[in-house]
Design a protein around this motif. Structure first.
Motif, short mmCIF file in Angstrom:
data_model
loop_
_atom_site.label_atom_id
_atom_site.label_comp_id
_atom_site.label_asym_id
_atom_site.label_seq_id
_atom_site.Cartn_x
_atom_site.Cartn_y
_atom_site.Cartn_z
N PRO A 103 -15.16 -0.07 -2.38
CA PRO A 103 -15.23 -0.49 -3.52
C PRO A 103 -15.24 -1.99 -3.47
CG PRO A 103 -13.77 1.28 -3.59
CD PRO A 103 -14.06 1.23 -2.30
N GLU A 104 -14.44 -2.42 -2.55
CA GLU A 104 -14.42 -3.98 -2.47
C GLU A 104 -15.74 -4.69 -2.16
OE1 GLU A 104 -10.21 -2.84 -2.36
OE2 GLU A 104 -12.21 -2.14 -1.32
N TRP A 105 -16.40 -3.96 -1.30
CA TRP A 105 -17.84 -4.36 -0.93
C TRP A 105 -18.90 -4.46 -1.99
CZ3 TRP A 105 -18.42 -7.37 3.04
CH2 TRP A 105 -17.79 -7.32 4.25
N VAL A 106 -18.94 -3.10 -2.93
CA VAL A 106 -19.55 -3.27 -3.85
C VAL A 106 -19.36 -4.37 -5.14
CG1 VAL A 106 -19.97 -1.63 -6.10
CG2 VAL A 106 -19.73 -0.77 -3.78
N VAL A 107 -17.91 -4.55 -5.29
CA VAL A 107 -17.63 -5.66 -6.11
C VAL A 107 -18.15 -7.22 -5.47
CG1 VAL A 107 -15.57 -6.86 -7.28
CG2 VAL A 107 -15.74 -4.38 -7.18
N VAL A 108 -17.96 -7.37 -4.41
CA VAL A 108 -18.42 -8.44 -3.71
C VAL A 108 -19.94 -8.92 -3.81
CG1 VAL A 108 -18.96 -9.76 -1.60
CG2 VAL A 108 -16.53 -8.99 -1.99
N VAL A 109 -20.73 -7.46 -3.63
CA VAL A 109 -22.16 -7.69 -3.98
C VAL A 109 -22.83 -7.97 -5.35
CG1 VAL A 109 -24.29 -6.27 -3.95
CG2 VAL A 109 -22.77 -6.27 -1.90
N THR A 110 -22.10 -7.29 -6.25
CA THR A 110 -22.12 -7.55 -7.46
C THR A 110 -22.05 -8.73 -8.17
OG1 THR A 110 -20.00 -6.91 -8.45
CG2 THR A 110 -21.76 -5.02 -8.13
N GLY A 111 -21.19 -9.50 -7.42
CA GLY A 111 -20.70 -10.90 -7.91
C GLY A 111 -21.81 -12.07 -7.11
N VAL A 112 -22.21 -11.62 -5.75
CA VAL A 112 -23.07 -12.44 -5.19
C VAL A 112 -24.55 -12.39 -5.57
CG1 VAL A 112 -24.25 -12.43 -2.77
CG2 VAL A 112 -21.70 -12.50 -2.89
N VAL A 113 -24.90 -11.20 -6.22
CA VAL A 113 -26.56 -11.23 -6.75
C VAL A 113 -26.59 -12.06 -7.76
CG1 VAL A 113 -27.75 -9.43 -8.11
CG2 VAL A 113 -26.70 -8.65 -5.91
N PRO A 114 -25.86 -12.18 -8.98
CA PRO A 114 -26.29 -13.33 -9.87
C PRO A 114 -26.45 -14.72 -9.20
CG PRO A 114 -23.98 -12.13 -10.35
CD PRO A 114 -24.67 -11.52 -9.04
N ALA A 115 -25.30 -15.08 -8.25
CA ALA A 115 -25.45 -16.26 -7.82
C ALA A 115 -26.55 -16.50 -7.05
CB ALA A 115 -23.93 -16.51 -6.89
N VAL A 116 -27.08 -15.49 -6.10
CA VAL A 116 -28.11 -16.04 -5.25
C VAL A 116 -29.40 -15.96 -6.21
CG1 VAL A 116 -29.79 -14.71 -3.76
CG2 VAL A 116 -27.09 -14.95 -3.32
N VAL A 117 -29.63 -15.03 -7.22
CA VAL A 117 -30.78 -14.92 -8.18
C VAL A 117 -30.92 -16.14 -9.01
CG1 VAL A 117 -31.65 -13.77 -9.89
CG2 VAL A 117 -31.04 -12.56 -8.16
N LEU A 118 -29.74 -16.78 -9.50
CA LEU A 118 -29.83 -17.87 -10.23
C LEU A 118 -30.01 -19.23 -9.58
CD1 LEU A 118 -28.99 -16.08 -12.44
CD2 LEU A 118 -28.03 -18.01 -13.60
N VAL A 119 -29.52 -19.07 -8.24
CA VAL A 119 -29.70 -20.44 -7.53
C VAL A 119 -31.32 -20.43 -6.83
CG1 VAL A 119 -29.16 -21.33 -5.12
CG2 VAL A 119 -27.43 -20.63 -6.62
N VAL A 120 -31.82 -19.47 -6.54
CA VAL A 120 -33.32 -19.22 -6.29
C VAL A 120 -34.12 -19.62 -7.41
CG1 VAL A 120 -35.04 -17.99 -5.57
CG2 VAL A 120 -32.85 -17.71 -4.49
N GLY A 121 -33.79 -19.33 -8.70
CA GLY A 121 -34.44 -19.47 -9.80
C GLY A 121 -34.25 -21.02 -10.40
N SER A 122 -33.22 -21.61 -9.97
CA SER A 122 -33.16 -22.90 -10.41
C SER A 122 -34.01 -23.81 -9.44
CB SER A 122 -31.52 -23.63 -10.16
OG SER A 122 -30.98 -23.50 -8.96
N GLN A 123 -34.03 -23.67 -8.01
CA GLN A 123 -34.80 -24.11 -7.12
C GLN A 123 -36.46 -23.91 -7.42
OE1 GLN A 123 -33.77 -26.00 -4.81
NE2 GLN A 123 -31.68 -25.69 -4.91
N GLN A 124 -36.67 -23.10 -8.02
CA GLN A 124 -38.18 -22.67 -8.21
C GLN A 124 -38.40 -23.02 -9.61
OE1 GLN A 124 -38.96 -18.57 -7.37
NE2 GLN A 124 -38.82 -18.73 -5.19
N ALA A 125 -37.36 -23.64 -10.54
CA ALA A 125 -37.55 -24.10 -11.87
C ALA A 125 -37.94 -23.16 -12.85
CB ALA A 125 -38.49 -25.32 -11.78
N TRP A 126 -37.42 -21.74 -12.83
CA TRP A 126 -37.85 -20.84 -13.79
C TRP A 126 -37.74 -21.33 -15.13
CZ3 TRP A 126 -34.92 -15.97 -11.74
CH2 TRP A 126 -35.52 -15.56 -10.56
#
Length: 384
Positions: free
Chosen positions: A301-324
């Motif tokens: 459960p700890e790994w699952v919660v960590v992944v669910t928090g890291v996914v939006p950070a990674v996606v929006l960081v990539v999106g900001s770099q690519q100027a979505w």
């Protein structure tokens, strides 16, 4: 076969580090956008997770952080309306009396035209700060900072104690003030005005002092304490290495959260800071020994919660770099913000923590008691 810690249906408190990583990841995602719909979605995800997974009787810091975020939006709007700054708009809503300033204060104004674009930009910026504060408030409500103190390395024990006290002091005082105000209202006092606020200060501070003394006495009676055997030279070297590493970590995190900073100020500096801080902690941990008693398990459960928090950070960081389109709405001219579907899906991934994380023990016991309670038919007549 899954162990007891890996069973998501087992009622237990989730590891506090997992909740804080989840909250920081969601806050990092919020820092990469000014889209009001995405920011409101981040606040809604944080609020729903707190509603579903906060332990009964735990800290209610989330409401306090929401109030601070609302105050930040109001202050941001007031500062832009009075002092200007930010986006120069075309749609003038009102003209305030302007105070003439000397030539050396060029670019600064007091009063003058208040534009719709400027206020909208200020509202977006204030809402982003409110979303970040909501994520931090969710972390405080889901995992008490005092639980994190058990996992602070021995080298940073004193610093960790100061940070934990700072994180918990303000929300605890707000709760104490609410209890004292309710007690005074029962005695016939109105509970309003500066005079009433002065009457709250003494009992709130007295309660905080008594609670601190009781905690210190209970810890001392149970044998809490530590002895450190370090030379002055090793202590100075370890402290210097730790401070340099932590400065690198802070600067690296700032570079990751702020998209306008140079690339070298982000991930590379963060990696160097983590390596230096890790080396200092490893060296200090060999000399400063700490005992542990029933540490929280780290399972699936700890790994699952960590992944669910890291996914939006990674996606929006990539999106900001690519100027979505839609992450940073255009204010001039006034347009309706577009909603990037991939960013919405990434933020909704964080909401899975409210379902996949195990229930806290007291909440699970209350739900079990409610389920075991026999249902009363609606047509049953109650005798008078």
């Amino acid at each position: 076969m899954l162990s007891a810690a890996d069973r998501p249906t087992l009622a237990r408190l989730l590891h506090p580090v997992a909740w804080w990583v989840w909250a920081v990841g969601l806050a990092a995602a919020a820092s990469r956008t000014t889209n009001p719909f995405l920011l409101l979605l981040v606040i809604a995800v944080a609020a729903w997770t707190v509603l579903e997974r906060r332990e009964i009787g735990g800290s209610n810091a989330f409401a306090v952080f929401l109030a601070i975020g609302l105050l930040a939006i109001v202050l941001r709007l007031a500062m832009v309306a009075v002092l200007g700054g930010g986006v120069t708009g075309r749609v003038v809503l009102v003209r305030l009396p302007e105070v003439p300033l000397p030539d050396w204060a060029a670019g600064v104004r007091i009063g003058g035209p208040v534009t719709a674009e400027g206020l909208l930009s200020a509202a977006y910026e204030g809402l982003r700060l409110a979303a970040i504060l909501a994520c931090l408030g969710a972390a405080n409500a889901l995992a008490s900072p005092r639980r994190l103190l058990r996992y602070v390395p021995a080298t940073l024990y004193d610093v960790g104690t100061a940070v934990v006290v700072g994180l918990t002091y303000a929300p605890q005082m707000v709760e104490d003030a609410g209890r004292v105000r309710a007690a005074r209202r029962l005695r016939g006092h109105s509970g309003r005005g500066l005079r009433e606020l002065a009457h709250l200060a003494v009992p709130v501070l007295e309660g905080a002092l008594e609670r601190s003394l009781d905690l210190a006495a209970s810890m001392e009676s149970r044998g809490y304490g530590r002895s450190v055997h370090r030379t002055a030279r090793s202590r100075r070297a370890g402290s210097l290495l730790t401070m340099v590493g932590l400065l690198g970590v802070v600067a690296g995190l700032y570079g990751l959260l702020d998209g306008s900073t140079p690339a070298l100020l982000g991930l590379p500096l963060l990696v160097v800071g983590v390596l230096l801080a890790g080396a200092a902690l490893l060296v200090g941990a060999r000399r400063d020994r700490r005992s542990a008693y029933r540490r929280d398990p780290w399972g699936l459960p700890e790994w699952v919660v960590v992944v669910t928090g890291v996914v939006p950070a990674v996606v929006l960081v990539v999106g900001s770099q690519q100027a979505w389109e839609g992450l940073v709405p255009v204010q001039v001219p006034l347009t309706f913000p577009a909603l990037p579907i991939l960013a919405v899906a990434a933020v909704l991934v964080a909401a899975l923590a409210s379902v996949l994380a195990p229930l806290p023990p007291q909440r699970a016991a209350l739900d079990a008691a409610r389920a075991a309670r026999p249902a009363v038919p609606s047509d049953t007549m109650v005798p008078s």
